[in-house]
Design a protein around this motif. Structure first.
Motif, PDB file in Angstrom:
ATOM      1  N   ARG A  83       3.263  13.786   2.556  1.00 37.63           N
ATOM      2  CA  ARG A  83       4.195  12.672   2.773  1.00 37.63           C
ATOM      3  C   ARG A  83       3.712  11.420   2.045  1.00 37.63           C
ATOM      4  O   ARG A  83       2.554  11.313   1.655  1.00 37.63           O
ATOM      5  CB  ARG A  83       4.309  12.372   4.272  1.00 37.63           C
ATOM      6  N   THR A  84       4.623  10.478   1.883  1.00 37.15           N
ATOM      7  CA  THR A  84       4.286   9.185   1.288  1.00 37.15           C
ATOM      8  C   THR A  84       4.645   8.075   2.262  1.00 37.15           C
ATOM      9  O   THR A  84       5.783   7.983   2.715  1.00 37.15           O
ATOM     10  CB  THR A  84       5.031   8.967  -0.039  1.00 37.15           C
ATOM     11  N   ILE A  85       3.663   7.240   2.582  1.00 37.18           N
ATOM     12  CA  ILE A  85       3.858   6.121   3.505  1.00 37.18           C
ATOM     13  C   ILE A  85       3.696   4.824   2.718  1.00 37.18           C
ATOM     14  O   ILE A  85       2.729   4.654   1.973  1.00 37.18           O
ATOM     15  CB  ILE A  85       2.835   6.154   4.661  1.00 37.18           C
ATOM     16  N   THR A  86       4.654   3.918   2.855  1.00 33.96           N
ATOM     17  CA  THR A  86       4.600   2.630   2.169  1.00 33.96           C
ATOM     18  C   THR A  86       4.469   1.517   3.189  1.00 33.96           C
ATOM     19  O   THR A  86       5.260   1.438   4.130  1.00 33.96           O
ATOM     20  CB  THR A  86       5.863   2.402   1.323  1.00 33.96           C
ATOM     21  N   LYS A  87       3.461   0.661   3.027  1.00 25.40           N
ATOM     22  CA  LYS A  87       3.228  -0.449   3.956  1.00 25.40           C
ATOM     23  C   LYS A  87       3.145  -1.750   3.178  1.00 25.40           C
ATOM     24  O   LYS A  87       2.305  -1.895   2.280  1.00 25.40           O
ATOM     25  CB  LYS A  87       1.937  -0.231   4.756  1.00 25.40           C
ATOM     26  N   LYS A  88       4.022  -2.696   3.524  1.00 21.29           N
ATOM     27  CA  LYS A  88       4.005  -4.004   2.870  1.00 21.29           C
ATOM     28  C   LYS A  88       3.251  -5.031   3.698  1.00 21.29           C
ATOM     29  O   LYS A  88       3.159  -6.186   3.314  1.00 21.29           O
ATOM     30  CB  LYS A  88       5.439  -4.478   2.615  1.00 21.29           C
ATOM     31  N   THR A  89       2.753  -4.617   4.853  1.00 16.54           N
ATOM     32  CA  THR A  89       1.917  -5.490   5.670  1.00 16.54           C
ATOM     33  C   THR A  89       0.459  -5.128   5.449  1.00 16.54           C
ATOM     34  O   THR A  89       0.147  -4.158   4.758  1.00 16.54           O
ATOM     35  CB  THR A  89       2.276  -5.329   7.156  1.00 16.54           C
ATOM     36  N   GLN A  90      -0.437  -5.892   6.049  1.00 22.11           N
ATOM     37  CA  GLN A  90      -1.849  -5.591   5.921  1.00 22.11           C
ATOM     38  C   GLN A  90      -2.140  -4.214   6.497  1.00 22.11           C
ATOM     39  O   GLN A  90      -1.738  -3.891   7.607  1.00 22.11           O
ATOM     40  CB  GLN A  90      -2.687  -6.655   6.659  1.00 22.11           C
ATOM     41  N   LEU A  91      -2.833  -3.392   5.747  1.00 16.58           N
ATOM     42  CA  LEU A  91      -3.120  -2.026   6.168  1.00 16.58           C
ATOM     43  C   LEU A  91      -4.233  -2.036   7.208  1.00 16.58           C
ATOM     44  O   LEU A  91      -5.332  -2.545   6.969  1.00 16.58           O
ATOM     45  CB  LEU A  91      -3.541  -1.181   4.959  1.00 16.58           C
ATOM     46  N   ASN A 132      -9.644   5.062  16.222  1.00 21.97           N
ATOM     47  CA  ASN A 132      -8.279   4.531  16.268  1.00 21.97           C
ATOM     48  C   ASN A 132      -7.632   4.527  14.877  1.00 21.97           C
ATOM     49  O   ASN A 132      -8.310   4.481  13.852  1.00 21.97           O
ATOM     50  CB  ASN A 132      -8.284   3.098  16.810  1.00 21.97           C
ATOM     51  N   ASN A 133      -6.304   4.557  14.898  1.00 23.19           N
ATOM     52  CA  ASN A 133      -5.464   4.310  13.720  1.00 23.19           C
ATOM     53  C   ASN A 133      -5.526   5.414  12.656  1.00 23.19           C
ATOM     54  O   ASN A 133      -5.232   5.170  11.474  1.00 23.19           O
ATOM     55  CB  ASN A 133      -5.815   2.966  13.066  1.00 23.19           C
ATOM     56  N   LEU A 134      -5.871   6.632  13.041  1.00 23.38           N
ATOM     57  CA  LEU A 134      -5.864   7.734  12.068  1.00 23.38           C
ATOM     58  C   LEU A 134      -4.460   7.995  11.545  1.00 23.38           C
ATOM     59  O   LEU A 134      -4.269   8.383  10.382  1.00 23.38           O
ATOM     60  CB  LEU A 134      -6.438   8.999  12.707  1.00 23.38           C
ATOM     61  N   SER A 135      -3.447   7.789  12.390  1.00 25.53           N
ATOM     62  CA  SER A 135      -2.065   8.063  11.991  1.00 25.53           C
ATOM     63  C   SER A 135      -1.577   7.136  10.886  1.00 25.53           C
ATOM     64  O   SER A 135      -0.626   7.466  10.178  1.00 25.53           O
ATOM     65  CB  SER A 135      -1.133   7.957  13.203  1.00 25.53           C
ATOM     66  N   CYS A 136      -2.202   5.960  10.749  1.00 28.79           N
ATOM     67  CA  CYS A 136      -1.806   5.034   9.673  1.00 28.79           C
ATOM     68  C   CYS A 136      -1.990   5.666   8.302  1.00 28.79           C
ATOM     69  O   CYS A 136      -1.322   5.288   7.334  1.00 28.79           O
ATOM     70  CB  CYS A 136      -2.629   3.748   9.764  1.00 28.79           C
ATOM     71  N   PHE A 137      -2.903   6.624   8.207  1.00 28.67           N
ATOM     72  CA  PHE A 137      -3.203   7.272   6.935  1.00 28.67           C
ATOM     73  C   PHE A 137      -2.646   8.692   6.885  1.00 28.67           C
ATOM     74  O   PHE A 137      -3.012   9.468   5.998  1.00 28.67           O
ATOM     75  CB  PHE A 137      -4.719   7.286   6.710  1.00 28.67           C
ATOM     76  N   GLY A 138      -1.767   9.024   7.842  1.00 26.15           N
ATOM     77  CA  GLY A 138      -1.129  10.329   7.846  1.00 26.15           C
ATOM     78  C   GLY A 138      -2.048  11.475   8.228  1.00 26.15           C
ATOM     79  O   GLY A 138      -1.748  12.633   7.940  1.00 26.15           O
ATOM     80  N   ILE A 139      -3.166  11.170   8.874  1.00 31.06           N
ATOM     81  CA  ILE A 139      -4.114  12.217   9.267  1.00 31.06           C
ATOM     82  C   ILE A 139      -3.673  12.828  10.594  1.00 31.06           C
ATOM     83  O   ILE A 139      -3.409  12.107  11.564  1.00 31.06           O
ATOM     84  CB  ILE A 139      -5.545  11.642   9.383  1.00 31.06           C
ATOM     85  N   ASP A 140      -3.593  14.146  10.657  1.00 30.99           N
ATOM     86  CA  ASP A 140      -3.238  14.868  11.877  1.00 30.99           C
ATOM     87  C   ASP A 140      -4.418  14.784  12.840  1.00 30.99           C
ATOM     88  O   ASP A 140      -5.483  15.364  12.592  1.00 30.99           O
ATOM     89  CB  ASP A 140      -2.916  16.318  11.537  1.00 30.99           C
ATOM     90  N   VAL A 141      -4.241  14.049  13.940  1.00 29.33           N
ATOM     91  CA  VAL A 141      -5.345  13.807  14.873  1.00 29.33           C
ATOM     92  C   VAL A 141      -5.798  15.115  15.524  1.00 29.33           C
ATOM     93  O   VAL A 141      -6.988  15.329  15.745  1.00 29.33           O
ATOM     94  CB  VAL A 141      -4.930  12.773  15.937  1.00 29.33           C
ATOM     95  N   TYR A 177       0.848  -1.189   0.000  1.00 27.92           N
ATOM     96  CA  TYR A 177       0.000   0.000   0.000  1.00 27.92           C
ATOM     97  C   TYR A 177       0.889   1.246   0.000  1.00 27.92           C
ATOM     98  O   TYR A 177       1.785   1.371   0.837  1.00 27.92           O
ATOM     99  CB  TYR A 177      -0.912   0.026   1.231  1.00 27.92           C
ATOM    100  N   VAL A 178       0.619   2.166  -0.927  1.00 31.30           N
ATOM    101  CA  VAL A 178       1.329   3.448  -0.975  1.00 31.30           C
ATOM    102  C   VAL A 178       0.320   4.534  -0.636  1.00 31.30           C
ATOM    103  O   VAL A 178      -0.662   4.729  -1.359  1.00 31.30           O
ATOM    104  CB  VAL A 178       1.954   3.700  -2.357  1.00 31.30           C
ATOM    105  N   ILE A 179       0.563   5.217   0.477  1.00 28.33           N
ATOM    106  CA  ILE A 179      -0.386   6.209   0.992  1.00 28.33           C
ATOM    107  C   ILE A 179       0.217   7.601   0.844  1.00 28.33           C
ATOM    108  O   ILE A 179       1.277   7.883   1.396  1.00 28.33           O
ATOM    109  CB  ILE A 179      -0.717   5.935   2.469  1.00 28.33           C
ATOM    110  N   SER A 180      -0.464   8.466   0.091  1.00 23.25           N
ATOM    111  CA  SER A 180      -0.098   9.885   0.014  1.00 23.25           C
ATOM    112  C   SER A 180      -0.937  10.616   1.050  1.00 23.25           C
ATOM    113  O   SER A 180      -2.161  10.632   0.958  1.00 23.25           O
ATOM    114  CB  SER A 180      -0.360  10.446  -1.384  1.00 23.25           C
ATOM    115  N   THR A 181      -0.281  11.188   2.047  1.00 18.64           N
ATOM    116  CA  THR A 181      -0.980  11.772   3.188  1.00 18.64           C
ATOM    117  C   THR A 181      -1.431  13.200   2.873  1.00 18.64           C
ATOM    118  O   THR A 181      -0.966  13.814   1.915  1.00 18.64           O
ATOM    119  CB  THR A 181      -0.067  11.775   4.416  1.00 18.64           C
ATOM    120  N   PRO A 182      -2.333  13.749   3.693  1.00 21.20           N
ATOM    121  CA  PRO A 182      -2.836  15.106   3.443  1.00 21.20           C
ATOM    122  C   PRO A 182      -1.746  16.174   3.430  1.00 21.20           C
ATOM    123  O   PRO A 182      -1.897  17.203   2.778  1.00 21.20           O
ATOM    124  CB  PRO A 182      -3.817  15.335   4.599  1.00 21.20           C
ATOM    125  N   ASP A 183      -0.641  15.950   4.161  1.00 16.60           N
ATOM    126  CA  ASP A 183       0.408  16.964   4.208  1.00 16.60           C
ATOM    127  C   ASP A 183       1.520  16.719   3.183  1.00 16.60           C
ATOM    128  O   ASP A 183       2.558  17.368   3.216  1.00 16.60           O
ATOM    129  CB  ASP A 183       1.013  17.058   5.609  1.00 16.60           C
TER     130      ASP A 183
END
Length: 572
Positions: free
Chosen positions: A466-474, A494-503, A458-464
């Motif tokens: 950044r790009t987060i890459t996860k090779k495990t189950q998202l 829970n888990n908002l930070s996994c998607f780069g969301i500023d809590v 999974y390649v996640i482009s966050t609201p700010d």
């Protein structure tokens, strides 16, 4: 599109600058190439309410532009003069009945064989549609013009089923009647069928523009002569452009911006720790000079946290730039050395006007998630067997379309394509499929075999940005409703930070939107990153906020069914 009469809203000659821009779009010619012959722009309104720009030369329509999509398409008149100027799909005469009645081109009706290989197109490309008269060994047309609804790769993956081309314009429609109403011509098959070549490395791939290098197919002099235009060859400037200076590397830019940000952007009362991702978004990206863009994936570190852990090695013996701690997978900056000599001497960043700044993907405040595939050892061996100079390495990210294109290019080059989306197995394909018989197999089976040996990523482009890459189950964002003192309900997210969301940011939005309290719990159990706590059952509002404002697909959100149910009449 042009089946019913349209209204011409205006019909005027275009300025030289507009003509130059038009010619650059359709074939890259200079405006001087066409001499002083005027070009006209007719703005027409269709009965459907759509607006189309029709470009004419001597009252002959040559191109039309779909205004909303900014797609430039040729008319059949251009196709009759130069049938090889655009990719062409060939159909039997029986298909004309459906096209005349307004149907789109279905893939089962397209001829695709060794004699009629499919052109290499992407979704949305303009194409010609011509009729193959096998009895007389001729090609009639182009009879129609359309835009593709899928790429060539996807056509094979769909086993040549479904709609392939959306018809925009055809012979004897109102756009044809806007010109001199010529009859559709026919050509000797041997003169036209080589328009769709096989995919060798030395051959060109058609795009949605006319290729200026197709001298035989789209000869400049013939075009000008056909429209009564005099070519002024002396006006063409062949002076080569001077090479640009070698740009600064991404590694150098990141280190320079980091030192500058530490020296100039950190407030004196800054509190620690600082989340590494937030530091990157708030200080690094905002410190970039106007006209520059930093792509962290193009640096040797690939991730900002890796850079933070490595940058101290360049600080000098016994010195340091930054101290980083990691807790529950979240990296934080605990201290910055603002007294380091390199930090104190960090020069002001100057803009580079030659490189326009582009917003990072996801920097528009939304979350963008793409599912890709990470190359493993076994899949890399398969790709190397298919691609002579394989550009991939272990760990690179690709899509299924990338794999499908490699397979399609190989079987086309080796003349292994069979009707019905199938291919003949050779030694290479047999080794990939572990099937050593010389049989026929679906092309899609080969693609799925290679993709199946890769790791889903999974390649996640966050609201700010950044790009987060996860090779495990998202992990999904998860809603929970609990009762606290006084039997009052609270909503836990829970888990908002996994998607780069500023809590903290979303807490503020929720508190304002529903006029209630919203707090952040930095260390909640069974939660990746900070947890959002909101008074009352606010699941419906937060779920809508995540989907509409942040662009999250609901498949990444769990617990939405726990929201307050809406009764009939809109009451809760």
């Amino acid at each position: 599109m042009f089946k019913r009469p349209f209204v011409v809203k205006s019909n005027t000659f275009i300025r030289s600058s507009d003509r130059r821009a038009l010619l650059n779009r359709i074939n890259g010619y200079n405006a001087e190439t066409f001499g002083k012959t005027p070009f006209a722009l007719a703005v027409v309104n269709l009965p459907t309410g759509e607006t189309v720009n029709v470009y004419t030369v001597d009252k002959q329509p040559i191109f039309f532009e779909l205004v909303p999509q900014k797609l430039m398409c040729p008319t059949v008149y251009i196709g009759w003069l130069y049938p090889k100027a655009f990719p062409t799909f060939f159909v039997p005469e029986q298909a004309l009945v459906f096209i005349r009645n307004g149907a789109d081109l279905m893939l089962p009706g397209v001829l695709h064989s060794e004699e009629h290989p499919l052109p290499n197109v992407e979704k949305g490309d303009p194409v010609f549609i011509s009729v193959r008269d096998s009895a007389n060994k001729t090609v009639i047309g182009p009879y129609a013009v359309g835009k593709t609804l899928m790429s060539t790769v996807d056509m094979f993956l769909n086993n040549m089923k479904g709609k392939g081309v959306h018809i925009l314009h055809l012979y004897q429609d109102e756009l044809w009647a806007f010109g001199n109403r010529d009859s559709v011509p026919s050509f000797a098959a041997k003169d036209v069928l080589d328009v769709v070549d096989k995919y060798s490395e030395s051959e060109k791939v058609y795009t949605n523009t006319v290729d200026v290098d197709l001298a035989a197919e789209f000869n400049t002099d013939e075009v000008l002569e056909a429209f009564g235009i005099v070519l002024d060859k002396a006006s063409i400037d062949d002076t080569p452009e001077e090479p640009e200076d070698e740009p600064e590397s991404e590694d150098e830019l990141l280190r320079r911006v980091f030192l500058y940000a530490v020296n100039n952007k950190i407030p004196a009362d800054q509190k620690y720790p600082i989340d590494a991702g937030q530091f990157y978004a708030s200080f690094i990206l905002k410190s970039l000079p106007e006209g520059r863009r930093l792509d962290i994936k193009k640096t040797s570190w690939k991730k900002f946290t890796v850079f933070l852990n490595d940058v101290n090695s360049t600080a000098g013996e016994g010195n340091w730039f930054v101290k980083v701690s990691s807790k529950k997978g979240i990296d934080s900056i605990t201290e910055l050395n603002t007294k380091h000599p390199e930090v104190k001497s960090a020069k002001s960043l100057t803009p580079n006007s030659s490189e326009p700044r582009k917003p990072a993907s996801g920097a528009n405040g939304r979350v963008d998630i793409t599912e890709q595939l990470s190359i493993t050892d076994s899949s890399l061996n398969a790709l190397k067997a298919l691609i002579p100079k394989c550009p991939y390495r272990k760990g690179d990210l690709v899509t299924q379309s990338n794999v499908a294109k490699a397979v399609l290019d190989y079987i086309t080059l080796q003349c292994l394509v069979k009707p019905g989306g199938k291919c003949q197995l050779d030694d290479t394909l047999s080794g990939i499929m572990t099937n050593f018989s010389n049989g026929v197999i679906n092309i899609n089976d080969v693609v799925q075999k290679i993709c199946g040996s890769m790791t889903k990523t999974y390649v996640i482009s966050t609201p700010d940005g950044r790009t987060i890459t996860k090779k495990t189950q998202l992990q999904s964002i998860e809603f929970k409703v609990e009762k606290r003192a006084g039997n009052k309900q609270v909503t836990l997210v829970n888990n908002l930070s996994c998607f780069g969301i500023d809590v903290k940011e979303i807490a503020s939005k929720v508190a304002t939107g529903v006029a209630t309290g919203a707090t952040v719990n930095a260390e909640a159990p069974v939660c990746v990153g900070p947890q959002l706590l909101v008074n009352g059952n606010q699941i419906n509002y937060i779920a809508e906020l995540l989907q509409k404002t942040y662009g999250l697909n609901k498949k990444y959100i769990k617990g939405m069914d726990l929201g307050v149910k809406t009764k009939k009449g809109g009451r809760k």
